[in-house]
Design a protein around this motif. Structure first.
Motif, PDB file in Angstrom:
ATOM      1  N   ARG A 149     110.419-102.155  34.519  1.00 34.79           N
ATOM      2  CA  ARG A 149     111.704-101.558  34.862  1.00 34.79           C
ATOM      3  C   ARG A 149     111.708-101.191  36.333  1.00 34.79           C
ATOM      4  O   ARG A 149     110.684-100.827  36.909  1.00 34.79           O
ATOM      5  N   THR A 150     112.876-101.251  36.933  1.00 31.07           N
ATOM      6  CA  THR A 150     112.975-101.003  38.360  1.00 31.07           C
ATOM      7  C   THR A 150     114.368-100.498  38.705  1.00 31.07           C
ATOM      8  O   THR A 150     115.238-100.356  37.827  1.00 31.07           O
TER       9      THR A 150
ATOM     10  N   VAL B 277     112.987-104.237  45.698  1.00 32.21           N
ATOM     11  CA  VAL B 277     112.322-105.532  45.834  1.00 32.21           C
ATOM     12  C   VAL B 277     112.063-106.194  44.477  1.00 32.21           C
ATOM     13  O   VAL B 277     112.317-107.400  44.314  1.00 32.21           O
ATOM     14  N   PRO B 278     111.578-105.464  43.458  1.00 30.96           N
ATOM     15  CA  PRO B 278     111.321-106.143  42.170  1.00 30.96           C
ATOM     16  C   PRO B 278     112.576-106.478  41.378  1.00 30.96           C
ATOM     17  O   PRO B 278     112.489-107.135  40.344  1.00 30.96           O
TER      18      PRO B 278
ATOM     19  N   VAL C 212     106.109-112.354  48.345  1.00 31.18           N
ATOM     20  CA  VAL C 212     105.912-110.905  48.378  1.00 31.18           C
ATOM     21  C   VAL C 212     105.186-110.491  47.100  1.00 31.18           C
ATOM     22  O   VAL C 212     105.488-110.999  46.014  1.00 31.18           O
ATOM     23  N   VAL C 213     104.236-109.574  47.227  1.00 34.30           N
ATOM     24  CA  VAL C 213     103.495-109.060  46.076  1.00 34.30           C
ATOM     25  C   VAL C 213     103.669-107.550  46.025  1.00 34.30           C
ATOM     26  O   VAL C 213     103.418-106.862  47.022  1.00 34.30           O
ATOM     27  N   VAL C 214     104.117-107.023  44.886  1.00 36.77           N
ATOM     28  CA  VAL C 214     104.330-105.581  44.730  1.00 36.77           C
ATOM     29  C   VAL C 214     103.717-105.127  43.409  1.00 36.77           C
ATOM     30  O   VAL C 214     103.730-105.875  42.422  1.00 36.77           O
ATOM     31  N   PRO C 215     103.166-103.913  43.361  1.00 35.52           N
ATOM     32  CA  PRO C 215     102.626-103.392  42.097  1.00 35.52           C
ATOM     33  C   PRO C 215     103.751-102.870  41.210  1.00 35.52           C
ATOM     34  O   PRO C 215     104.741-102.304  41.698  1.00 35.52           O
ATOM     35  N   VAL C 216     103.615-103.039  39.911  1.00 33.10           N
ATOM     36  CA  VAL C 216     104.599-102.539  38.949  1.00 33.10           C
ATOM     37  C   VAL C 216     103.889-102.044  37.699  1.00 33.10           C
ATOM     38  O   VAL C 216     102.841-102.563  37.312  1.00 33.10           O
ATOM     39  N   ASN C 217     104.467-101.023  37.075  1.00 33.39           N
ATOM     40  CA  ASN C 217     104.059-100.666  35.722  1.00 33.39           C
ATOM     41  C   ASN C 217     104.686-101.673  34.761  1.00 33.39           C
ATOM     42  O   ASN C 217     105.826-102.096  34.975  1.00 33.39           O
TER      43      ASN C 217
END
Length: 230
Positions: free
Chosen positions: A147-148, A153-154, A131-136
């Motif tokens: 941070r999440t 998911v992250p 799975v690929v997710v965007p994050v700051n």
């Protein structure tokens, strides 16, 4: 649903929005189809009635410029794109440079480039596929932190294998770079470290919310590539 039929009059103090070209209605319809939305769904997103949506798209007479902004947001476009169309093709669709060269970045160059960015893509294990997710993110020493929200998911467990990538494209020069990290996740729990991270510029995620869980990617490997033009 809000019916938005407020108009600006020629005698009032408000300025009329710029007038669009005749094919704005075509752009609205094409974008609606691309997003798989019905006219009613677009109108609901833009907080206006379907009849006003049609009127705004056809640009009959003056209208509330806020309606144009809401419609552009509903279609995930800028107001300029909605009014005039895209001024240039999306990134990556232009022709390659005459003499491009691909080279590997040194470790220091990789970290220098990472430090200039704040959004990247996190790769993590999924149930059936990665799975690929965007994050700051922030660069903290020789690690990447984000941070999440717990349960998202992250929000991986400590010790989870992760990959992280960020890049930059220069469409005008047909060049760009990318940096890839692989390593393991570590939860940041030290109160002093959390306080320092929370005070740093760029520590607040674009998605909003409290997102109290900080995760550090401890890299086992870092690599990068750059396309230079001559």
């Amino acid at each position: 649903m809000v019916r938005d039929d407020k108009r600006t009059s020629s005698g009032g103090g408000a300025e009329s929005a710029p007038r669009a070209s005749e094919d704005m209605a075509d752009r609205v319809e094409l974008r609606r189809i691309q997003l798989g939305l019905s006219p009613a769904e677009v109108a609901h997103r833009a907080r206006m009635s379907v009849s006003y949506l049609r009127e705004l798209a056809s640009m009959h007479g003056d209208f509330d410029p806020e309606g144009l902004t809401r419609l552009a947001n509903a279609l995930d476009m800028t107001s300029s794109e909605l009014l005039h169309g895209r001024a240039e093709p999306p990134p990556g669709q232009g022709a390659a440079a005459a003499r491009p060269g691909l080279r590997r970045l040194t470790e220091r160059e990789c970290w220098d480039r990472l430090a200039t960015h704040g959004v990247g893509r996190l790769g993590l294990p999924g149930d059936t596929a990665p799975v690929v997710v965007p994050v700051n993110f922030l660069v903290d020493g020789r690690s990447v932190v984000y941070r999440t929200e717990p349960g998202s998911v992250p929000a991986v467990d400590a010790g989870t294998s992760l990959s992280f990538e960020t890049d930059r494209l220069d469409e005008a020069r047909m060049s760009g770079w990318s940096v890839l990290l692989t390593g393991t996740a570590e939860h940041v729990t030290d109160p002093a470290a959390l306080g320092v991270l929370a005070e740093r510029t760029g520590s607040r995620p674009w998605a909003g919310g409290s997102r109290p869980l900080w995760i550090r990617l401890l890299p086992d490997q870092i690599s990068g590539r750059v396309i230079d033009t001559h």
